[in-house]
Design a protein around this motif. Structure first.
Motif, PDB file in Angstrom:
ATOM      1  N   UNK A  55       0.841  -1.184   0.000  1.00 52.58           N
ATOM      2  CA  UNK A  55       0.000   0.000   0.000  1.00 52.58           C
ATOM      3  C   UNK A  55       0.882   1.243   0.000  1.00 52.58           C
ATOM      4  N   UNK A  56       0.552   2.199  -0.858  1.00 58.23           N
ATOM      5  CA  UNK A  56       1.302   3.440  -0.938  1.00 58.23           C
ATOM      6  C   UNK A  56       0.593   4.528  -0.130  1.00 58.23           C
ATOM      7  N   UNK A  57       1.390   5.388   0.453  1.00 61.48           N
ATOM      8  CA  UNK A  57       0.871   6.547   1.178  1.00 61.48           C
ATOM      9  C   UNK A  57       1.345   7.770   0.387  1.00 61.48           C
ATOM     10  N   UNK A  58       0.424   8.424  -0.307  1.00 63.27           N
ATOM     11  CA  UNK A  58       0.752   9.494  -1.253  1.00 63.27           C
ATOM     12  C   UNK A  58       0.259  10.830  -0.719  1.00 63.27           C
ATOM     13  N   UNK A  59       1.119  11.836  -0.747  1.00 60.06           N
ATOM     14  CA  UNK A  59       0.755  13.170  -0.300  1.00 60.06           C
ATOM     15  C   UNK A  59       0.813  14.180  -1.431  1.00 60.06           C
ATOM     16  N   UNK A  60      -0.205  15.025  -1.540  1.00 59.48           N
ATOM     17  CA  UNK A  60      -0.269  16.065  -2.573  1.00 59.48           C
ATOM     18  C   UNK A  60      -0.364  17.423  -1.884  1.00 59.48           C
ATOM     19  N   UNK A  61       0.737  18.169  -1.803  1.00 55.99           N
ATOM     20  CA  UNK A  61       0.690  19.482  -1.141  1.00 55.99           C
ATOM     21  C   UNK A  61       0.146  20.567  -2.076  1.00 55.99           C
ATOM     22  N   UNK A  62      -0.266  21.647  -1.479  1.00 59.50           N
ATOM     23  CA  UNK A  62      -0.698  22.811  -2.249  1.00 59.50           C
ATOM     24  C   UNK A  62       0.529  23.507  -2.815  1.00 59.50           C
ATOM     25  N   UNK A  63       0.467  23.903  -4.088  1.00 59.08           N
ATOM     26  CA  UNK A  63       1.610  24.554  -4.720  1.00 59.08           C
ATOM     27  C   UNK A  63       1.802  25.961  -4.147  1.00 59.08           C
ATOM     28  N   UNK A  64       3.052  26.294  -3.847  1.00 59.66           N
ATOM     29  CA  UNK A  64       3.374  27.614  -3.305  1.00 59.66           C
ATOM     30  C   UNK A  64       4.163  28.465  -4.292  1.00 59.66           C
ATOM     31  N   UNK A  65       4.609  27.861  -5.386  1.00 61.77           N
ATOM     32  CA  UNK A  65       5.385  28.596  -6.383  1.00 61.77           C
ATOM     33  C   UNK A  65       4.503  29.640  -7.077  1.00 61.77           C
ATOM     34  N   UNK A  66       5.090  30.759  -7.453  1.00 59.92           N
ATOM     35  CA  UNK A  66       4.355  31.888  -8.043  1.00 59.92           C
ATOM     36  C   UNK A  66       3.606  31.468  -9.306  1.00 59.92           C
ATOM     37  N   UNK A  67       2.294  31.639  -9.290  1.00 56.45           N
ATOM     38  CA  UNK A  67       1.404  31.388 -10.421  1.00 56.45           C
ATOM     39  C   UNK A  67       1.520  29.961 -10.972  1.00 56.45           C
ATOM     40  N   UNK A  68       1.835  29.016 -10.109  1.00 61.48           N
ATOM     41  CA  UNK A  68       1.792  27.600 -10.506  1.00 61.48           C
ATOM     42  C   UNK A  68       0.395  27.083 -10.196  1.00 61.48           C
ATOM     43  N   UNK A 126      -4.771  17.349 -15.857  1.00 57.94           N
ATOM     44  CA  UNK A 126      -5.299  16.070 -16.340  1.00 57.94           C
ATOM     45  C   UNK A 126      -4.239  15.312 -17.126  1.00 57.94           C
ATOM     46  N   UNK A 127      -3.457  16.036 -17.933  1.00 60.41           N
ATOM     47  CA  UNK A 127      -2.384  15.403 -18.693  1.00 60.41           C
ATOM     48  C   UNK A 127      -1.330  14.798 -17.770  1.00 60.41           C
ATOM     49  N   UNK A 128      -0.951  15.534 -16.711  1.00 58.43           N
ATOM     50  CA  UNK A 128       0.013  15.008 -15.736  1.00 58.43           C
ATOM     51  C   UNK A 128      -0.557  13.782 -15.023  1.00 58.43           C
ATOM     52  N   UNK A 129      -1.809  13.881 -14.636  1.00 61.02           N
ATOM     53  CA  UNK A 129      -2.460  12.792 -13.908  1.00 61.02           C
ATOM     54  C   UNK A 129      -2.526  11.520 -14.745  1.00 61.02           C
ATOM     55  N   UNK A 130      -2.769  11.680 -16.050  1.00 64.00           N
ATOM     56  CA  UNK A 130      -2.835  10.525 -16.944  1.00 64.00           C
ATOM     57  C   UNK A 130      -1.499   9.792 -17.030  1.00 64.00           C
ATOM     58  N   UNK A 131      -0.414  10.522 -16.813  1.00 64.25           N
ATOM     59  CA  UNK A 131       0.920   9.911 -16.859  1.00 64.25           C
ATOM     60  C   UNK A 131       1.262   9.238 -15.533  1.00 64.25           C
ATOM     61  N   UNK A 132       0.951   9.914 -14.418  1.00 64.13           N
ATOM     62  CA  UNK A 132       1.380   9.411 -13.117  1.00 64.13           C
ATOM     63  C   UNK A 132       0.514   8.280 -12.568  1.00 64.13           C
ATOM     64  N   UNK A 133      -0.767   8.280 -12.877  1.00 63.66           N
ATOM     65  CA  UNK A 133      -1.657   7.293 -12.283  1.00 63.66           C
ATOM     66  C   UNK A 133      -1.250   5.846 -12.597  1.00 63.66           C
ATOM     67  N   UNK A 134      -1.010   5.487 -13.861  1.00 66.11           N
ATOM     68  CA  UNK A 134      -0.577   4.107 -14.121  1.00 66.11           C
ATOM     69  C   UNK A 134       0.734   3.752 -13.445  1.00 66.11           C
ATOM     70  N   UNK A 135       1.643   4.727 -13.336  1.00 57.75           N
ATOM     71  CA  UNK A 135       2.930   4.461 -12.684  1.00 57.75           C
ATOM     72  C   UNK A 135       2.740   4.138 -11.217  1.00 57.75           C
ATOM     73  N   UNK A 136       1.899   4.915 -10.532  1.00 58.34           N
ATOM     74  CA  UNK A 136       1.665   4.696  -9.109  1.00 58.34           C
ATOM     75  C   UNK A 136       0.897   3.406  -8.856  1.00 58.34           C
ATOM     76  N   UNK A 137      -0.026   3.069  -9.729  1.00 62.09           N
ATOM     77  CA  UNK A 137      -0.789   1.819  -9.555  1.00 62.09           C
ATOM     78  C   UNK A 137       0.111   0.609  -9.712  1.00 62.09           C
ATOM     79  N   UNK A 138       1.082   0.706 -10.631  1.00 59.98           N
ATOM     80  CA  UNK A 138       1.998  -0.421 -10.871  1.00 59.98           C
ATOM     81  C   UNK A 138       3.173  -0.443  -9.908  1.00 59.98           C
ATOM     82  N   UNK A 139       3.318   0.581  -9.074  1.00 63.65           N
ATOM     83  CA  UNK A 139       4.481   0.681  -8.174  1.00 63.65           C
ATOM     84  C   UNK A 139       4.490  -0.466  -7.160  1.00 63.65           C
TER      85      UNK A 139
END
Length: 357
Positions: free
Chosen positions: A33-46, A344-357
């Motif tokens: 089981x993976x424990x994944x954290x998604x922080x709020x972006x703090x970089x300027x206009x990201x 959405x484009x980033x998510x489409x790339x990362x989701x399969x990678x994390x599921x297969x991790x």
């Protein structure tokens, strides 16, 4: 025959061939089981984020735990309730998010965020190591994290999927930006980018025949514009023509020829990329002064210094300036302008990678 048939079935049923037999079956080892954290972006206009609610739902349904900092998706128009309904836990401090085994974000973590990173944690983000100072690198190294940079991720085919996806988005968006600043709504000269019957098409010059240049050309041609592409690589120019399926105007970057086309251009797109260091300046101050008043420059190469000598870094709040009467749009992070699509484009790339991790 009807009487013999049941007897035949009975005989077969009595034979050993149809008796239940024991067999050793492989039991697949359950993935960790993976424990994944998604922080709020703090970089300027990201404005982008790495995982959208639909992907979070898929990860949670695969047995993984996801924590999202409150407000992390706001700039991409995702509400906290979208993530909680997808199965994520909403937390209210970055420190809580950084307790995860895997932290995934977009912009490089700031020096302050580095304080939250746990030793031997996994960090997935843009890293831009060539732009970080010594203090930053030492601080990150001291954490002994496994840091995976978006810009270094590639498939076995050699394609860099995140760079490819963002380049496609930026190329198409660059043309739409130019269309805005040609219109009256943005104090432009009041022209429609493209063309209709009886009116000559808009002249678009694209400098660079990589992925950004290709998708800018596709978007401009789709609107009916006349497109001319410059690049010093014959291979890239030929590849662009093959992918587009049209024998559009192409040329190597010869200053006299480029100047001739810029004089007649309504839009100029800077789409050159440098493998290392600064993008070469191929359009001088003098060449820009020869362009039509009211024409638009979108220098997508500005994140590497820009390929127009007159370019200066702008931002999403104040995106343009004028020089010699030419509108300059020089925002480095164009993908954040369409953050929901980019996320959405980033998510489409990362989701399969994390599921297969």
């Amino acid at each position: 025959m009807s009487e013999r048939f049941p007897k035949g079935i009975s005989a077969l049923a009595a034979s050993a061939a149809l008796q239940p037999l024991e067999a050793m079956l492989e039991i697949k080892k359950q993935k960790k089981q993976l424990f994944i954290g998604i922080p709020k972006e703090t970089s300027f206009q990201e404005n982008r984020m790495p995982l959208i609610p639909q992907s979070v739902s898929l990860l949670v349904n695969n047995g993984h735990e996801v924590k999202v900092e409150a407000g992390a998706g706001a700039e991409s128009n995702f509400q906290d309730s979208d993530f909680s309904e997808a199965g994520a836990q909403i937390v209210y401090t970055a420190e809580e998010v950084y307790k995860a085994d895997i932290v995934i974000k977009v912009a490089p973590p700031s020096l302050e965020e580095l304080d939250f990173i746990q030793p031997r944690q996994y960090l997935i983000s843009i890293l831009q190591m060539n732009m970080q100072n010594e203090e930053y690198i030492r601080k990150l190294s001291a954490k002994k994290v496994t840091a995976i940079g978006y810009e270094y991720m590639h498939e076995h085919t050699g394609v860099y999927p995140i760079i490819q996806a963002m380049s496609e988005i930026v190329g198409s968006t660059g043309i739409l930006i130019a269309a805005e600043y040609l219109s009256n709504a943005f104090s432009g000269k009041g022209e429609l980018l493209g063309g209709i019957a009886g009116i000559p098409p808009t002249e678009v010059v694209i400098i660079g025949a990589g992925t950004v240049g290709e998708y800018a050309a596709r978007a401009a041609m789709g609107l009916g514009a006349s497109v001319k592409v410059f690049d010093n690589s014959i291979y890239r120019l030929r590849r662009l023509q093959n992918r587009i399926g049209s024998r559009i105007y192409t040329s190597t970057i010869v200053p006299s020829i480029l100047l001739k086309e810029l004089k007649n251009a309504d839009v100029a797109i800077g789409a050159l990329r440098s493998s290392e260091g600064r993008t070469p300046v191929v359009v001088t101050d003098e060449m820009v002064s020869e362009m039509r008043v009211g024409s638009v420059i979108v220098d997508i190469s500005i994140d590497q210094g820009g390929c127009f000598e007159t370019s200066e870094v702008t931002n999403h709040s104040q995106p343009v300036f004028r020089k010699y009467g030419v509108v300059h749009y020089c925002v480095p992070n164009i993908a954040s302008r369409v953050s929901r699509t980019a996320s959405t484009a980033l998510s489409n790339i990362f989701t399969p990678i994390l599921i297969e991790a």
